[in-house]
Scaffold this active site. Structure first.
Site, PDB file in Angstrom:
ATOM      1  N   HIS A  47       0.851  -1.187   0.000  1.00 47.58           N
ATOM      2  CA  HIS A  47       0.000   0.000   0.000  1.00 47.58           C
ATOM      3  C   HIS A  47       0.890   1.242   0.000  1.00 47.58           C
ATOM      4  O   HIS A  47       2.025   1.206   0.496  1.00 47.58           O
ATOM      5  CB  HIS A  47      -0.888   0.027   1.244  1.00 47.58           C
ATOM      6  CG  HIS A  47      -2.002  -0.966   1.224  1.00 47.58           C
ATOM      7  ND1 HIS A  47      -3.147  -0.799   1.953  1.00 47.58           N
ATOM      8  CD2 HIS A  47      -2.141  -2.145   0.560  1.00 47.58           C
ATOM      9  CE1 HIS A  47      -3.955  -1.814   1.753  1.00 47.58           C
ATOM     10  NE2 HIS A  47      -3.364  -2.661   0.910  1.00 47.58           N
ATOM     11  N   GLU A  49       0.916   3.911   1.787  1.00 44.90           N
ATOM     12  CA  GLU A  49       1.376   4.354   3.103  1.00 44.90           C
ATOM     13  C   GLU A  49       2.538   3.504   3.613  1.00 44.90           C
ATOM     14  O   GLU A  49       3.535   4.032   4.109  1.00 44.90           O
ATOM     15  CB  GLU A  49       0.239   4.280   4.138  1.00 44.90           C
ATOM     16  CG  GLU A  49      -0.959   5.107   3.803  1.00 44.90           C
ATOM     17  CD  GLU A  49      -2.050   4.321   3.073  1.00 44.90           C
ATOM     18  OE1 GLU A  49      -3.235   4.577   3.365  1.00 44.90           O
ATOM     19  OE2 GLU A  49      -1.719   3.470   2.227  1.00 44.90           O
ATOM     20  N   CYS A  80      -2.567  -0.195   7.379  1.00 42.38           N
ATOM     21  CA  CYS A  80      -1.771   1.030   7.303  1.00 42.38           C
ATOM     22  C   CYS A  80      -1.882   1.844   8.582  1.00 42.38           C
ATOM     23  O   CYS A  80      -0.896   2.432   9.032  1.00 42.38           O
ATOM     24  CB  CYS A  80      -2.191   1.846   6.091  1.00 42.38           C
ATOM     25  SG  CYS A  80      -1.800   1.010   4.531  1.00 42.38           S
TER      26      CYS A  80
END
Length: 142
Positions: A47, A49, A80
């Site tokens: 992801h 992040e 996250c």
């Protein structure tokens, strides 16, 4: 947020969900950037992040990102959000809310859970319409 939006566009051009993130130092300088790379890498944890946090930690030489700010186009998910708490990030700024999986105030509020040892400041709704439109367009076109 404009730099995070640029990262999101890179994700979309690679066929991934257009989410982008940047980590800023205490002085506001850009430390690291990332965008979703799940499709490219086959990694479910890739992801925006998480990648931005990993790169920031590598750049600073420490996993403690105290005083830093993560700016992301979409509200962080539970994975996250947990990474943000673990990194000791000082502030999280996000654009679009994620009513289905958001963990920074929408569905859950992991980052501000009083039972945890660290709670970053959360600012939401920055360029929210632009961030949401990018996602809406991506999914409509699919």
């Amino acid at each position: 947020m404009r730099r995070a939006l640029h990262e999101a566009a890179l994700a979309a051009s690679a066929g991934d969900v257009p989410v982008g993130a940047v980590v800023l130092g205490p002085d506001g300088a850009l430390i690291a950037a990332g965008h979703n790379e799940r499709e490219v890498t086959g990694d479910p944890t890739a992801h925006a992040e998480v990648l931005a946090l990993r790169r920031a930690a590598a750049s600073l030489g420490t996993w403690r990102l105290t005083g830093c700010t993560l700016v992301v186009t979409l509200e962080p998910c539970t994975m996250c959000a947990g990474a943000l708490v673990q990194s000791r990030i000082g502030r999280v700024v996000y654009g679009a809310r994620d009513e289905k999986a958001g963990a920074a105030g929408s569905l859950w509020d992991v980052v501000r859970d009083r039972r945890l040892n660290h709670r970053p400041e959360v600012i939401h709704g920055v360029l929210e319409d632009v961030c949401a439109d990018l996602l809406t367009t991506f999914f409509r076109d699919r």
